[in-house]
Design an enzyme around this catalytic site. Structure first.
Site, mmCIF file in Angstrom:
data_model
loop_
_atom_site.group_PDB
_atom_site.id
_atom_site.type_symbol
_atom_site.label_atom_id
_atom_site.label_comp_id
_atom_site.label_asym_id
_atom_site.label_seq_id
_atom_site.Cartn_x
_atom_site.Cartn_y
_atom_site.Cartn_z
ATOM 1 N N LYS A 1 0.844 -1.191 0.000
ATOM 2 C CA LYS A 1 0.000 0.000 0.000
ATOM 3 C C LYS A 1 0.883 1.246 0.000
ATOM 4 C CE LYS A 1 -0.407 -0.219 5.040
ATOM 5 N NZ LYS A 1 -1.329 -0.211 6.189
ATOM 6 N N ARG B 1 -10.806 -0.016 14.647
ATOM 7 C CA ARG B 1 -10.547 0.837 13.498
ATOM 8 C C ARG B 1 -11.420 0.363 12.334
ATOM 9 N NH1 ARG B 1 -4.370 1.524 11.497
ATOM 10 N NH2 ARG B 1 -4.799 -0.588 10.746
ATOM 11 N N TYR C 1 19.223 29.434 6.472
ATOM 12 C CA TYR C 1 18.210 30.278 7.097
ATOM 13 C C TYR C 1 18.433 30.415 8.604
ATOM 14 C CZ TYR C 1 15.169 30.412 2.965
ATOM 15 O OH TYR C 1 14.636 30.632 1.721
ATOM 16 N N MET D 1 13.686 24.166 1.815
ATOM 17 C CA MET D 1 12.725 23.445 0.990
ATOM 18 C C MET D 1 13.397 22.556 -0.052
ATOM 19 S SD MET D 1 9.638 24.919 -1.415
ATOM 20 C CE MET D 1 8.759 25.666 -0.035
#
Length: 338
Positions: free
Chosen positions: A35, A123, A238, A286
Site C-alpha cells: 500500500k 478501526r 536560514y 525546501m
C-alpha cells in the site's frame, strides 16, 4: 531527464528481507503489504520483484491501488474494502470487507472476498458477535484477517488478540486466517496462522528484536550543486543557526524538506561520500541542504552524496516513525533499483 535527487533502492535487500520473513512465518505463507505505492518505493516494482521471489499475496489500501497491480497475475487484497463507487470484478483483485454495509454490497456479486474482523484495534472490521449472528453466511471468503494493536510492544493485548482470533477458526467459510504484520511475525508462529502480511520490515524497518538480519533497502541520494568556501564567523542557511568555527568547505545538495528530507535533520543529519561521514550544517530548507566537506577535497558539482537513512537509527534521531520516513519521501526523487 535525470533528476538531481534519487532513491537508491536495493532490490536484493528487499527480496532477502521477504525471504527472512517467510522463514520466520513457519508453515504460513508470507505475503507483502505494498500500500501507499509500496511504502513510497513504487508498488509495481516492489510487487514484481517479490512475485519473482515467490510471494503470491499482496495488500493495498484502496481499490485504485489494487487495479494498478491487477495485471501482474498475483492476488491483491484491498484492505479498505469496497465502496459504492468501486466496480467489482477486477481480475486478481478482491476486497477485504470491513463492515456490515460492505458485506451487503458485496454479497450479491457472488465473488470471492476477504473479511477483516476487529479483535481490539477499533478501526476497521466486523465483530465476532456479527459473525456469530450470521453476517458472513453465504460469502465466499478466501482469508479472514485481523490486525494487531501492539505487536511492536511487550503487551498482554497481543495474546488476547491472538486467542480471540484463534477462536474464530472454523466459524466462517474462510479458507485461511491472517493476523501477523511485520512485528507480529516476530512474536512467534502462534501468530502466523495461515498467512502473514509484513510491510515495514520488507523495506528495512526494524520494530522488534526478532527482526535481526533485516537489511536497509532505501537510501536517498542527492547531487552537489555547488562547493563553496565559508570563512570563520560566517553563517550557513536560514536563521543563521550554524556559524563556521574556522574556514570550512561546504557543499550544497539538491534535496530538502519538499523531497521529504525534513527540517528535523537540521544540524543533526548526516551524509556520506563513500565511507566518509559528513555533517548537515544549519537549516534544511525546501530544496537545499548544506553539508561540511573538508574531509572530501575531491567532491564537487555533479557528484552524488548519500544521506544516512537507516530506518531504526534515523527514526531515533528524528523522532519520526519508520513508516513516516519512508512514505514521506517525495515524487521528485528518481527511484532507481540496483
Amino acid at each position: 531527464m535525470i533528476a538531481p535527487s534519487r532513491l537508491h533502492l536495493d532490490g536484493d535487500a528487499l527480496v532477502a528481507n521477504w525471504k527472512l520473513l517467510d522463514r520466520m512465518s513457519g508453515a504460513a505463507a508470507c505475503g507483502a503489504a505494498v500500500k501507499a505505492d509500496g511504502y513510497g518505493l513504487g508498488a509495481r516494482e516492489v510487487a514484481k520483484r517479490l512475485a519473482a521471489a515467490g510471494c503470491r499475496d499482496f495488500f493495498v489500501a484502496s481499490w485504485a491501488e489494487g487495479l494498478a497491480l491487477a495485471d501482474l497475475g498475483v492476488a491483491v487484497s484491498v484492505l479498505h474494502g469496497v465502496r459504492a463507487e468501486d466496480p467489482p470484478g477486477a481480475p486478481n483483485v478482491r476486497p477485504v470487507l470491513v463492515s456490515a454495509a460492505q458485506v451487503a454490497r458485496w454479497k450479491p456479486t457472488g465473488l470471492v472476498c476477504d473479511v477483516m474482523v476487529d479483535t481490539g484495534m477499533n478501526r476497521l472490521g466486523v465483530s465476532a458477535e456479527e459473525i456469530a449472528g450470521g453476517l458472513l453466511d453465504g460469502l465466499a471468503i478466501e482469508t479472514l484477517l485481523s490486525h494487531l494493536v501492539c505487536a511492536d510492544e511487550d503487551s498482554p493485548m497481543n495474546a488476547r488478540q491472538q486467542a480471540g482470533f484463534a477462536a474464530l477458526r472454523g466459524r466462517t467459510s474462510a479458507k485461511r486466517m491472517s493476523l501477523a504484520n511485520s512485528a507480529g511475525i516476530a512474536l512467534g508462529t502462534d501468530y502466523a496462522f495461515d498467512l502473514t502480511r509484513p510491510g515495514i520490515a520488507l523495506y528495512g524497518g526494524v520494530q522488534h528484536p526478532g527482526h535481526a538480519g533485516i537489511r536497509q533497502v532505501v537510501t536517498p541520494e542527492a547531487q552537489v550543486l555547488q562547493r563553496r568556501r565559508v570563512r570563520a564567523g560566517e553563517t550557513v542557511g536560514y536563521n543563521a543557526t550554524f556559524t563556521a568555527p574556522a574556514d570550512i568547505d561546504v557543499a550544497i545538495l539538491n534535496i530538502g524538506y519538499a523531497d521529504g528530507y525534513l527540517r528535523c535533520f537540521s544540524g543533526r543529519g548526516l551524509a556520506r561520500a563513500g565511507d566518509v561521514v559528513l555533517p548537515v550544517l544549519g537549516r534544511v530548507s525546501m530544496d537545499l541542504v548544506a553539508i561540511g566537506v573538508d574531509a572530501v577535497p575531491g567532491l564537487g558539482e555533479g557528484d552524488w552524496v548519500a544521506m544516512e537513512y537507516a530506518l531504526p537509527a534515523t527514526s531515533a534521531l528524528s523522532g519520526l516513525s519508520q513508516y513516516e520516513l519512508l512514505t514521506g519521501l517525495g515524487k521528485r526523487f528518481d527511484r532507481v533499483w540496483f
